[in-house]
Motif scaffolding. Structure first.
Motif, PDB file in Angstrom:
ATOM      1  N   CYS A   2     -19.217  40.145  25.532  1.00  0.00           N
ATOM      2  CA  CYS A   2     -19.333  38.749  25.954  1.00  0.00           C
ATOM      3  C   CYS A   2     -19.709  37.928  24.727  1.00  0.00           C
ATOM      4  O   CYS A   2     -20.776  38.137  24.140  1.00  0.00           O
ATOM      5  CB  CYS A   2     -20.394  38.610  27.043  1.00  0.00           C
ATOM      6  SG  CYS A   2     -20.739  36.911  27.516  1.00  0.00           S
ATOM      7  N   GLU A  17     -20.650  30.030  29.530  1.00  0.00           N
ATOM      8  CA  GLU A  17     -20.436  28.592  29.622  1.00  0.00           C
ATOM      9  C   GLU A  17     -21.673  27.884  30.180  1.00  0.00           C
ATOM     10  O   GLU A  17     -22.384  28.418  31.040  1.00  0.00           O
ATOM     11  CB  GLU A  17     -19.232  28.294  30.520  1.00  0.00           C
ATOM     12  CG  GLU A  17     -17.935  28.974  30.093  1.00  0.00           C
ATOM     13  CD  GLU A  17     -17.386  28.461  28.783  1.00  0.00           C
ATOM     14  OE1 GLU A  17     -17.919  27.465  28.244  1.00  0.00           O
ATOM     15  OE2 GLU A  17     -16.421  29.062  28.274  1.00  0.00           O
ATOM     16  N   LEU A  65     -27.587  34.547  27.876  1.00  0.00           N
ATOM     17  CA  LEU A  65     -27.046  35.572  27.004  1.00  0.00           C
ATOM     18  C   LEU A  65     -28.037  35.823  25.876  1.00  0.00           C
ATOM     19  O   LEU A  65     -28.348  34.926  25.090  1.00  0.00           O
ATOM     20  CB  LEU A  65     -25.700  35.121  26.423  1.00  0.00           C
ATOM     21  CG  LEU A  65     -24.985  36.112  25.505  1.00  0.00           C
ATOM     22  CD1 LEU A  65     -24.608  37.380  26.259  1.00  0.00           C
ATOM     23  CD2 LEU A  65     -23.747  35.469  24.881  1.00  0.00           C
ATOM     24  N   SER A 114     -19.898  34.481  24.636  1.00  0.00           N
ATOM     25  CA  SER A 114     -20.776  33.377  25.040  1.00  0.00           C
ATOM     26  C   SER A 114     -20.655  33.198  26.542  1.00  0.00           C
ATOM     27  O   SER A 114     -19.750  33.755  27.179  1.00  0.00           O
ATOM     28  CB  SER A 114     -20.384  32.077  24.324  1.00  0.00           C
ATOM     29  OG  SER A 114     -19.075  31.662  24.718  1.00  0.00           O
ATOM     30  N   CYS A 162     -18.128  33.886  31.532  1.00  0.00           N
ATOM     31  CA  CYS A 162     -18.148  34.471  30.186  1.00  0.00           C
ATOM     32  C   CYS A 162     -16.862  34.230  29.408  1.00  0.00           C
ATOM     33  O   CYS A 162     -15.768  34.185  29.973  1.00  0.00           O
ATOM     34  CB  CYS A 162     -18.373  35.977  30.286  1.00  0.00           C
ATOM     35  SG  CYS A 162     -19.906  36.435  31.127  1.00  0.00           S
TER      36      CYS A 162
END
Length: 569
Positions: A243, A247, A56, A245, A258
């Motif tokens: 989004c 995982e 991300l 974060s 997400c």
């Protein structure tokens, strides 16, 4: 091909008007074509996807080099459209063949294949519950794969208890968005919730309307696109969603899992799908086939692990053959225990595949209006999802063992299969939930007659296969006990071993049918191997399953002989 022909009965399906295009040459072209595509496009990305993963960056999810081109080629070649309705650009072929596409792609790259797998679920939900306008606007691009889809169920405080969700949907009464809803809330564990491979992402989001009943009875389903659509269907401005974060997971690193936030600026707009407070019913339309495809992931990872272990065992030279006068070191595939492990891997993988395609075949018959097949298919779903994914882990673990110390280090890739496989028993309803579904709901179909008829078919066809016949008889006996005498706690306490017993009984039956088909001249290339793998399953795995009877029927009393404090202290 054997499982598609024998267990799914694709030839019989092709005799229907709806699936008439599923002729043998078409089937062979799909199976061969997707196998070649998976090996050439998806498989080379599997390792780099595990090592680099999804990242991300400034709100954008980036995938390693090669993923965008591979997905583009997947869409261009039409693999996403196999079983979708022809009116929206699909090929209208049986779900069985779409499942074969997913199986092949997943064996090549399980994490990547989650992207099209989730889109299939979104297509089903909109097809069955969307309005004509929603279908016209969203189905063609989802069917082609140009757009992708997601399921948004889980929230941080809710977990598997979907009824505890807090996301809200507030009606918009005026302006250009009248009749739509402001969506607000956070969802977690959203597979492929954000990425740049597809031009738009269609999120299906469960939320609660003002004044809705508490719990699962008050949940509605909403279509929330990443980008709004203009009147001409082209993409407009970005919706108010993001989004937060992704995982950091044990496996499937190339699949962005997400945390999604909707309505941070109170401007996230969505449309209701289906009736108010009927969101779970709409969501379960997509979950049934999704659970079959998750069961397929057990087959996928087992196939990949078996192929790799077999190659390693053939190439790795170590020690002489026990008892041989020739002390020259041999390939480890010559050693008895390695042979045991390889045969177990092959047998379990083939049995899972047989159960998988028997389930898809029943599902396709249900689509054609066969209610008995539809109900049988529903009974089979928790079996393939739960036993299939548990067994996928077992096979991947054996693959690590065959590699020895080299399996425990990351360089060989054997560990990746084990890590990737571990998620499958958890998502789309944990395997405990699947087993509970079998004993609390599915056993009740037609007052138990649907399950009883399944076991009766196995008993009839088992002939002189006494172990298989005995297992099916024990399953039928346990089902009667659960129906007539067991408490709810007793049923749930024995649900997992009972589900395993049931799955192995059906898988053994379907393996036996494959063996008989080969004896009658089908698939001559398997004439040497199939009798051996079937024999192993019937003589080794089926008796192991019979040993679970005590666990399935012992009840819940022992589990509650300690207080929660004693058990967890």
């Amino acid at each position: 091909m054997l499982a598609i022909k024998v267990n799914a009965g694709i030839g019989e399906l092709a005799q229907s008007e709806r699936f008439a295009a599923a002729e043998e040459d078409m089937i062979e072209a799909i199976v061969q074509g997707v196998g070649d595509f998976a090996a050439g496009e998806f498989a080379p990305l599997n390792r780099i996807g595990d090592l680099e993963g999804a990242k991300l960056e400034n709100g954008v999810v980036r995938l390693p080099d090669g993923y965008e081109a591979a997905y583009h080629n997947y869409v261009e070649q039409g693999w996403n459209a196999i079983a979708s309705p022809e009116e929206f650009g699909g090929q209208g072929l049986p779900f069985t063949l779409a499942c074969n596409v997913i199986e092949n792609l997943g064996a090549a790259n399980m994490a990547f294949t989650l992207l099209p797998m989730l889109s299939v679920g979104a297509i089903e939900a909109i097809e069955h519950h969307g309005s004509d306008a929603q279908k016209a606007a969203y189905m063609p691009k989802l069917v082609s794969g140009e757009w992708s889809g997601t399921m948004n169920l889980t929230e941080p405080q809710a977990g598997s208890d979907v009824g505890a969700l807090r996301s809200t949907a507030t009606p918009i009464d005026d302006g250009e968005h009248a009749g739509q809803y402001l969506i607000k809330g956070q969802k977690i564990y959203i597979t492929w919730g954000e990425h740049e491979l597809a031009k738009n992402i269609v999120h299906l989001v469960l939320a609660r309307l003002p004044g809705a009943p508490e719990g699962s009875r008050g949940i509605s389903l909403f279509l929330v696109p990443k980008y709004h659509l203009k009147d001409d269907g082209s993409l407009g401005n970005r919706n108010d969603l993001r989004c937060v974060s992704i995982e950091h997971k044990l496996g499937i690193n190339a699949s962005p899992t997400c945390v999604m936030s909707y309505g941070d600026n109170d401007e996230c707009i969505g449309e209701l799908i289906g009736a108010e407070n009927r969101g779970l019913a709409a969501m379960f339309t997509m979950m049934n086939n999704a659970r079959i495809n998750v069961g397929s992931q057990g087959v996928q990872i087992a196939e990949r692990a078996t192929q790799q272990a077999a190659h390693y065992a053939k190439e790795r030279v170590q020690s002489s053959r026990a008892g041989s006068p020739d002390r020259t070191p041999v390939a480890i595939a010559e050693h008895p225990d390695v042979r045991r492990m390889l045969l177990r891997m092959k047998s379990l993988t083939e049995a899972m595949r047989a159960l998988l395609y028997y389930t898809t075949g029943q599902t396709d018959r249900g689509t054609l209006g066969d209610e008995a097949a539809s109900q049988r298919g529903e009974v089979l779903v928790p079996m393939i999802k739960a036993w299939g994914t548990d067994t996928g882990i077992d096979v991947a673990s054996i693959g690590v063992q065959i590699h020895g110390g080299m399996g425990f280090v990351e360089e060989t890739g054997a560990a990746q299969h084990y890590r990737d496989a571990r998620i499958a028993p958890i998502y789309e309803g944990t395997n405990g939930i699947q087993a509970a579904d079998l004993v609390t709901r599915k056993l009740g179909f037609e007052n138990g007659e649907v399950y009883a008829a399944l076991m009766a078919d196995i008993i009839r066809d088992a002939a002189d296969e006494q172990a298989l016949k005995a297992l099916a008889e024990e399953c039928a006996e346990i089902a009667l006990w659960m129906r007539d005498d067991a408490t709810l706690d007793d049923k749930l306490a024995g649900s997992v071993p009972f589900c395993t017993m049931s799955a192995i009984a059906v898988a053994g039956w379907q393996m036996l049918l494959q063996k008989r088909a080969i004896e009658n001249g089908q698939a001559p290339a398997l004439a040497a191997t199939k009798p051996v793998t079937t024999r192993y399953f019937l003589d080794h795995v089926v008796p192991e399953a019979a040993g679970l009877k005590a666990a399935a029927t012992s009840g819940a009393e022992l589990f509650y002989s300690l207080t929660a404090e004693q058990l967890t202290g």
